[in-house]
Design a protein around this motif. Structure first.
Motif, PDB file in Angstrom:
ATOM      1  N   ASP A 193       1.170  -6.147   9.974  1.00  0.00           N
ATOM      2  CA  ASP A 193       2.568  -6.506  10.215  1.00  0.00           C
ATOM      3  C   ASP A 193       3.047  -7.628   9.310  1.00  0.00           C
ATOM      4  O   ASP A 193       4.158  -7.593   8.753  1.00  0.00           O
ATOM      5  CB  ASP A 193       2.769  -6.926  11.675  1.00  0.00           C
ATOM      6  CG  ASP A 193       2.351  -5.839  12.645  1.00  0.00           C
ATOM      7  OD1 ASP A 193       1.224  -5.329  12.496  1.00  0.00           O
ATOM      8  OD2 ASP A 193       3.143  -5.505  13.547  1.00  0.00           O
ATOM      9  N   VAL A 209       3.787  -6.508   5.694  1.00  0.00           N
ATOM     10  CA  VAL A 209       5.087  -5.850   5.544  1.00  0.00           C
ATOM     11  C   VAL A 209       6.215  -6.878   5.655  1.00  0.00           C
ATOM     12  O   VAL A 209       7.201  -6.828   4.915  1.00  0.00           O
ATOM     13  CB  VAL A 209       5.254  -4.745   6.607  1.00  0.00           C
ATOM     14  CG1 VAL A 209       6.607  -4.055   6.448  1.00  0.00           C
ATOM     15  CG2 VAL A 209       4.129  -3.727   6.482  1.00  0.00           C
ATOM     16  N   HIS A 261       5.321   1.494   8.691  1.00  0.00           N
ATOM     17  CA  HIS A 261       5.065   0.420   9.655  1.00  0.00           C
ATOM     18  C   HIS A 261       5.647   0.762  11.025  1.00  0.00           C
ATOM     19  O   HIS A 261       4.974   0.608  12.050  1.00  0.00           O
ATOM     20  CB  HIS A 261       5.675  -0.886   9.133  1.00  0.00           C
ATOM     21  CG  HIS A 261       5.728  -1.985  10.147  1.00  0.00           C
ATOM     22  ND1 HIS A 261       4.614  -2.687  10.552  1.00  0.00           N
ATOM     23  CD2 HIS A 261       6.775  -2.495  10.866  1.00  0.00           C
ATOM     24  CE1 HIS A 261       4.963  -3.574  11.475  1.00  0.00           C
ATOM     25  NE2 HIS A 261       6.264  -3.482  11.667  1.00  0.00           N
TER      26      HIS A 261
END
Length: 502
Positions: free
Chosen positions: A198, A201, A269
């Protein structure tokens, strides 16, 4: 018409303020002026009435109110964004009231303001902070002038006064920026520190869009579209810990174009994480916190420290029993487990669900700063220390737990010492200038507004957007190529897939 009134051994001047309301001629301190002659009292009263007719009269007693009384009424009358009200309250309560609370408005003069500013500087506060606090004081006293309580604003700066130097004394240090490769490397390390993709990204998104921190945290899944991100809201963190959902700064609603590779990265994602609705706003956000929600203090029941006290061990030992029971002696483990059973301790005081959102300070301190500098910050009583890592696989995996430094065999070199999350916004704008993007397109992406004639008569075209997407793609591919030249794979899965398909 004014008149003189005999008061024992002296005369006082009386003048009409409004129908049925009369005032007495007073000095600057609000004390009645005692005239020896009747004519002098009449003349002073006539001058006061003339000032009322001309609109230049000021109530001599208006400035007698204390700064504390006035500023509390002033604050209550404001109707501004929650973030602005929070900042005003902090400035007033922490810096202005301690110095001026019990002073009357008319006793606050330029020397007192300058002395306060000098004292704040001696306490070690940054020049930019002191300038902000003085600006708040200037705003408050400007309203007092407008209300007729003061004749002039004592917080106003006179031009041409003070020390002179080649550059402004109030100018802060230059903001640190990095390159496209620096963004990629920082994103990889942040993901290694958090243990998930996470943060990779998120850092890439911030560095390649220039979004503000609140806009990134408040990015909802519905606003991630094909080759574009729509900025509609931000989450602003208040002092209470609440994340306030509000429009972006200066109402800078905008659509940020993103290249194909970036769109695919965000889509993958979202597909992998399928973010649930957060408990605080009931909305699906693209990014979530990386640690369990810290709500144990607000829940009833035993805490970790209670278990440690009952078992006669440290909180670290209790944590080891919960996380690595094989590393604790059997007798100690039995004592801890008995204490847990007796107290009815529930691990974490909660369900262990991740916090819905990052916290600005936690993200910057324990993820971003260690990623870009290679050092964990000081946390009393422990000093700052290098991030301990196992060097293989490259670029190294952080070592955690007891004796982490002893089990590590390497540490990270800095990528951009001094870079902050907000510095990625500066970085993005700098990269756009390097790419030769038109100023009007840069302002649109960043969320700034150019009020000049040139800005009004220049417009963004589809050709400008297309060229910028091509340039950003080239920049990203060059960064990936440079990273692959360092090592052909990565422990971060999202980056590893990109390197293998390159």
């Amino acid at each position: 018409m004014g008149y003189a009134e005999k008061r024992g051994t002296y005369w006082r001047g009386r003048y009409k303020i409004a129908p049925g309301k009369y005032g007495t001629v007073t000095d600057a301190n609000g004390s009645t002026i005692r005239f020896d002659k009747k004519r002098d009292a009449e003349n002073a009263a006539n001058e006061a009435e003339a000032a009322i007719r001309n609109g230049t009269w000021r109530d001599p007693t208006a400035g007698s109110v204390t700064f504390g009384e006035y500023v509390r009424r002033w604050y209550a009358a404001q109707d501004l964004a929650a973030s602005t009200m929070q900042n005003y309250r902090r400035h007033i309560e922490e810096h202005l009231l301690p110095a001026f609370e019990h002073m009357s408005l008319r006793d606050i003069r330029s020397p007192e303001v300058n002395t306060w500013e000098k004292r704040e500087r001696e306490l070690g506060y940054a020049e930019s902070s002191i300038k902000t606090w003085r600006g708040t004081l200037h705003l408050i006293l400007a309203d007092a002038v407008e209300e007729g309580r003061l004749e002039a604003n004592p917080a106003a700066r006179r031009r041409g006064r003070g020390k002179r130097s080649g550059r402004s004394r109030n100018r802060g240090p230059e903001k640190v920026v990095t390159t496209a490769l620096g963004i990629l490397l920082a994103a990889e390390r942040a993901a290694l520190l958090s243990g998930r993709d996470d943060e990779f990204v998120a850092v890439v998104t911030k560095g390649f869009t220039g979004m503000r921190w609140g806009e990134l945290v408040g990015l909802e899944a519905q606003y991630v579209r094909e080759n574009a991100i729509r900025v509609e809201w931000q989450l602003y963190e208040l002092d209470t810990g609440e994340l306030h959902r509000c429009p972006p700064k200066d109402d800078s609603h905008r659509t940020i174009d993103i290249p194909e590779w970036h769109s695919e990265l965000l889509t993958a994602h979202l597909t992998h994480n399928a973010p649930p609705s957060c408990s605080c706003h009931g909305r699906n956000y693209v990014f979530s916190g990386h640690r369990a929600g810290n709500d144990a203090v607000r829940k009833v029941g035993a805490k970790l420290v209670d278990v440690a006290r009952l078992a006669g061990v440290s909180t670290g030992t209790v944590s080891a029993v919960l996380n690595r029971p094989e590393s604790v002696r059997e007798a100690t483990r039995r004592d801890v487990e008995a204490a847990i059973s007796e107290l009815g301790y529930v691990r974490g005081g909660a369900s262990g669900v991740l916090a819905s959102h990052w916290r600005r300070n936690g993200f910057a301190t324990w993820l971003f700063k260690p990623a870009v500098t290679g050092w964990y910050p000081r946390k009393a009583p422990s000093p700052a220390r290098p991030v301990p890592i196992v060097g293989n696989p490259w670029p190294g995996v952080p070592v955690r737990g007891r004796n982490a430094a002893g089990r590590a065999d390497a540490c990270w070199l800095p990528i951009a010492d001094g870079l902050t999350p907000h510095g990625l916004r500066h970085t993005h704008r700098t990269l756009l200038v390097e790419l030769g993007a038109p100023a009007v397109l840069i302002d649109e992406r960043i969320g700034h507004e150019d009020g000049s004639v040139q800005g009004r008569y220049t417009h963004v075209t589809s050709l400008m957007r297309k060229r910028l997407m091509e340039d950003l793609t080239s920049l990203w591919e060059a960064a990936l190529t440079a990273r692959r030249g360092m090592h052909p794979s990565s422990p971060v899965q999202a980056l590893d897939r990109l390197l293998r398909t390159l």
